[in-house]
Design a protein around this motif. Structure first.
Motif, PDB file in Angstrom:
ATOM      1  N   VAL A  43      86.088  20.461   8.666  1.00  7.77           N
ATOM      2  CA  VAL A  43      84.923  19.777   9.228  1.00  7.77           C
ATOM      3  C   VAL A  43      85.353  18.725  10.234  1.00  7.77           C
ATOM      4  N   LEU A  44      86.476  18.044   9.985  1.00  2.25           N
ATOM      5  CA  LEU A  44      86.924  17.008  10.906  1.00  2.25           C
ATOM      6  C   LEU A  44      87.346  17.604  12.244  1.00  2.25           C
ATOM      7  N   LEU A  45      88.130  18.667  12.189  1.00  4.02           N
ATOM      8  CA  LEU A  45      88.578  19.296  13.423  1.00  4.02           C
ATOM      9  C   LEU A  45      87.401  19.879  14.203  1.00  4.02           C
ATOM     10  N   THR A  46      86.473  20.510  13.492  1.00  3.77           N
ATOM     11  CA  THR A  46      85.303  21.081  14.161  1.00  3.77           C
ATOM     12  C   THR A  46      84.443  19.994  14.796  1.00  3.77           C
ATOM     13  N   SER A  47      84.262  18.885  14.098  1.00  5.79           N
ATOM     14  CA  SER A  47      83.447  17.788  14.636  1.00  5.79           C
ATOM     15  C   SER A  47      84.087  17.191  15.880  1.00  5.79           C
ATOM     16  N   ILE A  48      85.397  17.042  15.861  1.00  2.00           N
ATOM     17  CA  ILE A  48      86.080  16.502  17.039  1.00  2.00           C
ATOM     18  C   ILE A  48      85.918  17.446  18.225  1.00  2.00           C
ATOM     19  N   LEU A 103      54.747  12.405  28.713  1.00  2.37           N
ATOM     20  CA  LEU A 103      55.579  13.076  27.715  1.00  2.37           C
ATOM     21  C   LEU A 103      56.630  12.111  27.197  1.00  2.37           C
ATOM     22  N   ASP A 104      57.004  12.308  25.939  1.00  4.43           N
ATOM     23  CA  ASP A 104      58.008  11.462  25.307  1.00  4.43           C
ATOM     24  C   ASP A 104      59.386  12.080  25.522  1.00  4.43           C
ATOM     25  N   PRO A 105      60.277  11.427  26.259  1.00  3.53           N
ATOM     26  CA  PRO A 105      61.609  11.998  26.479  1.00  3.53           C
ATOM     27  C   PRO A 105      62.385  12.226  25.193  1.00  3.53           C
ATOM     28  N   VAL A 106      62.135  11.395  24.177  1.00  2.00           N
ATOM     29  CA  VAL A 106      62.854  11.577  22.912  1.00  2.00           C
ATOM     30  C   VAL A 106      62.464  12.906  22.269  1.00  2.00           C
ATOM     31  N   GLU A 107      61.175  13.209  22.259  1.00  2.00           N
ATOM     32  CA  GLU A 107      60.732  14.478  21.676  1.00  2.00           C
ATOM     33  C   GLU A 107      61.174  15.670  22.520  1.00  2.00           C
ATOM     34  N   ILE A 108      61.125  15.520  23.833  1.00  2.00           N
ATOM     35  CA  ILE A 108      61.398  16.650  24.723  1.00  2.00           C
ATOM     36  C   ILE A 108      62.889  16.926  24.841  1.00  2.00           C
ATOM     37  N   LEU A 109      63.681  15.877  24.974  1.00  2.00           N
ATOM     38  CA  LEU A 109      65.095  16.044  25.306  1.00  2.00           C
ATOM     39  C   LEU A 109      66.034  15.855  24.118  1.00  2.00           C
ATOM     40  N   ILE A 110      65.768  14.881  23.278  1.00  2.00           N
ATOM     41  CA  ILE A 110      66.755  14.483  22.271  1.00  2.00           C
ATOM     42  C   ILE A 110      66.596  15.249  20.973  1.00  2.00           C
ATOM     43  N   VAL A 111      65.366  15.372  20.486  1.00  2.00           N
ATOM     44  CA  VAL A 111      65.153  16.023  19.189  1.00  2.00           C
ATOM     45  C   VAL A 111      65.721  17.442  19.154  1.00  2.00           C
ATOM     46  N   PRO A 112      65.461  18.306  20.148  1.00  2.00           N
ATOM     47  CA  PRO A 112      66.066  19.649  20.080  1.00  2.00           C
ATOM     48  C   PRO A 112      67.592  19.625  20.064  1.00  2.00           C
ATOM     49  N   ARG A 113      68.203  18.729  20.813  1.00  2.00           N
ATOM     50  CA  ARG A 113      69.662  18.675  20.864  1.00  2.00           C
ATOM     51  C   ARG A 113      70.252  18.171  19.555  1.00  2.00           C
ATOM     52  N   VAL A 114      69.645  17.138  18.985  1.00  2.00           N
ATOM     53  CA  VAL A 114      70.159  16.608  17.721  1.00  2.00           C
ATOM     54  C   VAL A 114      69.991  17.639  16.601  1.00  2.00           C
ATOM     55  N   LEU A 115      68.830  18.282  16.541  1.00  2.00           N
ATOM     56  CA  LEU A 115      68.621  19.307  15.513  1.00  2.00           C
ATOM     57  C   LEU A 115      69.582  20.480  15.709  1.00  2.00           C
ATOM     58  N   ALA A 116      69.828  20.856  16.962  1.00  2.00           N
ATOM     59  CA  ALA A 116      70.765  21.955  17.211  1.00  2.00           C
ATOM     60  C   ALA A 116      72.169  21.590  16.737  1.00  2.00           C
ATOM     61  N   LEU A 117      72.584  20.345  16.952  1.00  2.00           N
ATOM     62  CA  LEU A 117      73.887  19.913  16.453  1.00  2.00           C
ATOM     63  C   LEU A 117      73.927  19.929  14.928  1.00  2.00           C
ATOM     64  N   MET A 118      72.848  19.482  14.285  1.00  2.00           N
ATOM     65  CA  MET A 118      72.823  19.431  12.820  1.00  2.00           C
ATOM     66  C   MET A 118      72.775  20.821  12.206  1.00  2.00           C
ATOM     67  N   VAL A 119      72.260  21.800  12.934  1.00  2.00           N
ATOM     68  CA  VAL A 119      72.245  23.179  12.443  1.00  2.00           C
ATOM     69  C   VAL A 119      73.547  23.884  12.816  1.00  2.00           C
ATOM     70  N   GLY A 120      74.028  23.663  14.020  1.00  2.00           N
ATOM     71  CA  GLY A 120      75.178  24.404  14.506  1.00  2.00           C
ATOM     72  C   GLY A 120      76.502  23.937  13.938  1.00  2.00           C
ATOM     73  N   LEU A 121      76.661  22.628  13.699  1.00  2.00           N
ATOM     74  CA  LEU A 121      77.950  22.128  13.221  1.00  2.00           C
ATOM     75  C   LEU A 121      78.316  22.660  11.836  1.00  2.00           C
ATOM     76  N   PRO A 122      77.403  22.722  10.853  1.00  2.00           N
ATOM     77  CA  PRO A 122      77.783  23.350   9.579  1.00  2.00           C
ATOM     78  C   PRO A 122      78.194  24.816   9.735  1.00  2.00           C
ATOM     79  N   MET A 123      77.510  25.552  10.599  1.00  2.00           N
ATOM     80  CA  MET A 123      77.907  26.945  10.808  1.00  2.00           C
ATOM     81  C   MET A 123      79.298  27.030  11.428  1.00  2.00           C
TER      82      MET A 123
END
Length: 374
Positions: free
Chosen positions: A214-219, A250-270
């Motif tokens: 997990v450490l190497l993948t996160s780096i 439009l809210d930039p946090v909803e449009i730009l940040i939320v999809p990217r953060v969720l993608a990282l939280m889903v993709g990093l465990p895989m």
């Protein structure tokens, strides 16, 4: 013909009257009158009546302002009266700025080091508070999206998962495979001294599944995807696209940040699970080549050495590390100003801070799991 520069006393009101042409062609006379004005100003407060000046150019204005500054430095005071608007503008343009204060004395080596540490500590505390506030905004945005599922941009999430996980799989597999083989090789060389080279399976199994995977993948994700997110956000800031989203309501946090953060939280465990398998494969091949183990012996010993909870330790860490990477990457992206230098500086800061915080978080998790004996 307009007379040359002159200076005369007016005893009735105590003023000094300036007349004629205070121009470059009258420079000697201008300097002589300025010397008289300076002598009078040092003796006490002086009011200079400029209403009689017919022509005033840059040289005359500069000499007057220089004289005024010298009088004030000597403790006196010179005021202008009867100034025409055009003369006032010229005097303002050539006004001498106040002398710079002397720079403070540089502290010694020890005091300088302490000063630097203190300033960096304060700056780090402010950045920590900023990160917490930004995390709160992201969580609030996720809550708004959860309450209004129709506003969620599922296509953006899928696209970001592809960018983070699918496109990042080859490099993660390659690096994990090589690191697993290197760790196994070095472990075998050391354990052979004690005739315990078979225990290298325990070593690589626990080390990779609990920590290294997990450490190497996160780096790798911080260097690859985190920097990309920062560059994307920074480029949008430079082109004012973020402000355009706000103007459109439009809210930039909803449009730009939320999809990217969720993608990282889903993709990093895989990616962590794939990286673990690649590292174990590399370690297993190395153990068979250098340690004399067969494939069946390696698998049996690996099954006896590790359990499901060891796999879960690494997978539990992954979403938290992904959240940190996403938050830091977007914070640095939104901090980009309007220059390429600023973009490069914040991309570098994003990668460095993300790697540092990932390592710190891994250490905290290691202490926590050791405390609960998990």
């Amino acid at each position: 013909m307009v007379p040359g520069a002159s200076l005369r006393d007016r005893p009735a009101d105590g003023r000094l009257a300036l007349d004629g042409r205070w121009t470059a062609d009258q420079a000697p006379t201008v300097e002589a009158n300025a010397a008289r004005l300076l002598a009078a100003g040092r003796a006490g407060p002086v009011a200079a009546d400029l209403s009689g000046i017919e022509r005033l150019d840059t040289l005359g204005a500069w000499v007057l302002e220089r004289t005024r500054a010298e009088i004030e430095q000597a403790g006196g005071r010179l005021t202008y009266v009867g100034v025409r608007p055009e003369h006032r503008t010229l005097l303002g343009e050539v006004r001498l700025r106040e002398p710079d204060s002397a720079p403070p004395a540089r502290p010694g080596l020890i005091l300088g080091a302490l000063d630097t540490i203190g300033r960096e500590t304060v700056r780090g505390g402010r950045e920590f508070v900023t990160a917490l506030a930004f995390l709160g905004e992201v969580i609030a945005a996720c809550g708004r999206v959860a309450l209004r599922p129709g506003t969620f941009r599922g296509t953006a999430l899928v696209n970001q998962i592809q960018q983070v996980a699918f496109n990042g799989t080859p490099i993660i597999v390659l690096i994990s495979f090589l690191v697993g083989g290197i760790v196994a090789q070095q472990g075998i060389f050391q354990l052979q001294r004690f005739g315990a080279q078979t225990f290298v399976v325990n070593l690589i199994g626990l080390l990779i599944l609990r920590e290294m995977g997990v450490l190497l993948t996160s780096i790798m994700v911080a260097g690859r995807s985190g920097s990309a997110i920062t560059a994307e956000m920074g480029s949008m800031r430079m082109r004012e696209e973020v402000d355009a989203l706000r103007v459109m309501g439009l809210d930039p946090v909803e449009i730009l940040i939320v999809p990217r953060v969720l993608a990282l939280m889903v993709g990093l465990p895989m990616l962590t699970l794939i990286g673990d398998l690649a590292a174990l494969t590399g370690g297993g091949l190395t153990a068979m080549l250098y340690g004399g183990l067969t494939l069946d012996q390696f698998l049996v010993r690996l099954q006896a050495a590790v359990g499901v909870h060891h796999v879960m330790v690494g997978l539990i860490k992954a979403p938290f590390m992904a959240l940190i990477i996403g938050i830091l990457a977007t914070i640095e992206g939104f901090a980009v100003e309007g220059s390429a230098e600023s973009l490069g500086r914040h991309v570098t800061a994003s990668v460095v801070k993300s790697i540092f915080m990932v390592i710190v978080l891994d250490g905290l998790f290691a202490v926590f799991f050791a405390a609960i004996d998990f």
